[in-house]
Design a protein around this motif. Sequence first.
Motif, PDB file in Angstrom:
ATOM      1  N   THR A 194       0.835  -1.211   0.000  1.00 54.54           N
ATOM      2  CA  THR A 194       0.000   0.000   0.000  1.00 54.54           C
ATOM      3  C   THR A 194       0.867   1.257   0.000  1.00 54.54           C
ATOM      4  OG1 THR A 194      -0.138  -0.203   2.414  1.00 54.54           O
ATOM      5  CG2 THR A 194      -2.007  -1.047   1.128  1.00 54.54           C
ATOM      6  N   ALA A 196       2.489   4.645  -1.165  1.00 54.50           N
ATOM      7  CA  ALA A 196       1.692   5.819  -1.540  1.00 54.50           C
ATOM      8  C   ALA A 196       0.863   5.713  -2.832  1.00 54.50           C
ATOM      9  CB  ALA A 196       2.578   7.034  -1.550  1.00 54.50           C
ATOM     10  N   PRO A 197       1.479   5.523  -4.009  1.00 55.06           N
ATOM     11  CA  PRO A 197       0.636   5.550  -5.212  1.00 55.06           C
ATOM     12  C   PRO A 197      -0.351   4.393  -5.252  1.00 55.06           C
ATOM     13  CG  PRO A 197       2.911   4.949  -5.752  1.00 55.06           C
ATOM     14  CD  PRO A 197       2.895   5.354  -4.317  1.00 55.06           C
ATOM     15  N   LYS A 222      -1.823   3.020  -2.680  1.00 53.72           N
ATOM     16  CA  LYS A 222      -2.868   3.160  -1.656  1.00 53.72           C
ATOM     17  C   LYS A 222      -4.171   3.640  -2.292  1.00 53.72           C
ATOM     18  CE  LYS A 222      -2.801   4.514   3.140  1.00 53.72           C
ATOM     19  NZ  LYS A 222      -2.002   5.108   4.180  1.00 53.72           N
ATOM     20  N   LEU A 223      -4.008   4.494  -3.300  1.00 54.17           N
ATOM     21  CA  LEU A 223      -5.172   5.078  -3.961  1.00 54.17           C
ATOM     22  C   LEU A 223      -6.076   4.019  -4.585  1.00 54.17           C
ATOM     23  CD1 LEU A 223      -3.313   8.004  -5.774  1.00 54.17           C
ATOM     24  CD2 LEU A 223      -4.701   8.148  -3.707  1.00 54.17           C
ATOM     25  N   VAL A 224      -5.468   2.901  -4.974  1.00 53.32           N
ATOM     26  CA  VAL A 224      -6.263   1.835  -5.597  1.00 53.32           C
ATOM     27  C   VAL A 224      -6.457   0.654  -4.638  1.00 53.32           C
ATOM     28  CG1 VAL A 224      -5.677   2.436  -7.973  1.00 53.32           C
ATOM     29  CG2 VAL A 224      -4.186   0.874  -6.707  1.00 53.32           C
TER      30      VAL A 224
END
Length: 162
Positions: free
Chosen positions: A119, A121-122, A124-126
């Motif tokens: 998860t 940073a980038p 985590k969004l998905v």
Amino acid sequence: MKTVIVCASVSHGNTRRIADTMAHILDDAKVVSPEQAGPAELAGADLIGFGSGVFYGRLHPQLTDFVRALPAGRGRAFVFATSGLPEMPLAPFTRPLARLLEGKGFEVEGSFLCRAFDTWAPFKLVGGINKQRPNGADLAGARAFAERLRDGRPQDGRGSLA
Ligand SMILES: Cc1cc2nc3c(=O)[nH]c(=O)nc-3n(C[C@H](O)[C@H](O)[C@H](O)COP(=O)(O)O)c2cc1C
């Protein structure tokens, strides 16, 4: 055979699951965090495993700092890691730690890597990537790797390549 596994698993417990799976094969080896691993405990071990997740391209500093602080030693060791992304073939994630251990006098008999829930940073969004991993095939790979170590026929190992 006394085996100790030093494992820094701070994000999702992914690497700890690999460590526990290996420990079961290696005569119920003790799994400890770098903070818990006392010098006396390691001194009495026939085989020591060192593992963590990959953070910003490297194994966790808790683990590498721990190894850096170890006195020169000797004996059998192995290295393992979990990562969100695949490693570059010419730059395995585990290689720097293996070199560090060899510089301390350990004989590094093999390394194991598998992909795991991430998860960062980038992602985590998905909702993260590699959901459900380590999966059954990854754990089977970890078991097979530990069996080879136990039986004295070490060879690098991987989780599921999917
Ligand atoms: C802050 C952060 C940085 C990360 N950096 C990387 C990276 O550089 N390369 C990679 O493949 N995975 C990266 N990951 C994913 C972790 O390596 C992966 O989730 C690992 O299984 C975590 O292990 P743990 O649950 O045992 O701590 C990162 C995760 C976090 C939270």
